[in-house]
Design a protein around this motif. Structure first.
Motif, short mmCIF file in Angstrom:
data_model
loop_
_atom_site.label_atom_id
_atom_site.label_comp_id
_atom_site.label_asym_id
_atom_site.label_seq_id
_atom_site.Cartn_x
_atom_site.Cartn_y
_atom_site.Cartn_z
N GLY A 178 0.81 -0.81 0.05
CA GLY A 178 0.31 0.24 0.15
C GLY A 178 0.79 1.30 0.00
N ASP A 179 0.13 2.29 1.26
CA ASP A 179 1.37 3.40 0.67
C ASP A 179 2.56 3.27 1.76
N GLY A 180 2.80 2.33 1.83
CA GLY A 180 4.46 1.78 2.93
C GLY A 180 3.63 2.34 4.76
N ARG A 181 2.90 2.35 4.58
CA ARG A 181 3.00 2.81 6.28
C ARG A 181 3.50 1.32 7.21
N LEU A 182 3.12 0.14 6.42
CA LEU A 182 3.89 -0.73 7.90
C LEU A 182 5.58 -1.13 8.01
N LEU A 183 5.85 -0.74 6.84
CA LEU A 183 7.44 -0.73 6.07
C LEU A 183 8.25 0.66 6.63
#
Ligand SMILES: C[S@@+](CC[C@H](N)C(=O)[O-])C[C@H]1O[C@@H](n2cnc3c(N)ncnc32)[C@H](O)[C@@H]1O
Length: 222
Positions: free
Chosen positions: A53-58
């Motif tokens: 997705g928008d990279g939140r978890l990364l």
């Protein structure tokens, strides 16, 4: 009850915008992220995010393990990929690539951690099972798979209540939900060890497993 975004898919900026704004406000989401951090190994060099997705978890993982040298995010939504690339602009550790998770994972090397946030439930069950095997194959010995997921609730009434509480009445037409227990069984079938549901809030669950550490022969180091 129908939702305004029902006709939209993850390929559409409208659905992406609505999701990022809404989920960013959910206390349960933040709690799930925090529990995921608790499941990470102490030392992480390479991390992979499936359906980033928008990279939140990364970003959550990289903040928790700042010594990581490589972070790869895979997604097949152009507006999500655009957001993730903006988030990590100038961060040479991070690569965001277009990949459809309905197909085999590309060759990316081995990882200490594979994370996923609310993404794998968009795949059919057979593909989920195959993907868990692919995840087990790309984990280094002792590496961790931490899957923060949307799971099926025990009854239709509880399912409706969950969707109401995440402000998504009626749910997402792109959801293909599986229960916790069947997914834990699929993870064990994939030869992951120490598999369990580490955290749950209604239809959100953190499903975690680990690649056996062949060096120690142990399966009990969590
Ligand atoms: C609910 S969003 C979650 C985004 C992010 N991982 C998070 O934690 O907030 C679901 C994500 O899964 C991605 N996705 C859905 N089906 C996919 C597929 N077949 N291949 C790759 N990504 C997919 C969507 O594009 C979207 O970014």
């Amino acid at each position: 009850m129908a939702h305004d975004g029902d006709a939209l898919t993850w390929q559409d900026a409208g659905k992406v915008d609505e999701y990022v704004e809404r989920v960013g406000r959910l206390a349960a989401r933040a709690a799930g992220d925090a529990e995921l951090v608790e499941s990470l190994p102490a030392v992480v060099d390479r991390v992979l995010d499936l359906g980033c997705g928008d990279g939140r978890l990364l970003e959550v993982a990289l903040r928790a393990r700042p010594a990581a040298t490589t972070a790869v995010g895979l997604d097949n939504s152009p507006p999500m990929i655009e957001r993730a690339r903006q988030r990590f602009q100038g961060d040479d550790r991070v690569r965001i690539s277009h990949h459809d998770l309905r197909h085999d994972l590309p060759a990316l090397g081995r990882f200490d951690v594979v994370v996923s946030g609310f993404a794998i439930h968009h795949l059919d069950h057979e593909r989920k099972r195959a993907l868990f095997r692919e995840v087990a194959a790309v984990l280094r010995p002792g590496g961790v798979f931490a899957n923060l997921e949307v799971v099926r609730c025990a009854t239709p009434a509880l399912q409706d209540e969950f969707y109401r509480r995440i402000e998504r009445p009626g749910g997402d037409p792109e959801d293909v939900l599986a229960g916790v227990d069947e997914q834990l069984a699929w993870m064990r079938d994939a030869a992951l060890v120490d598999v369990d549901c580490y955290w749950r809030w209604r239809g959100f669950a953190l499903l975690v497993g680990r690649a056996a550490d062949v060096r120690s022969g142990s399966s009990a180091s969590v």
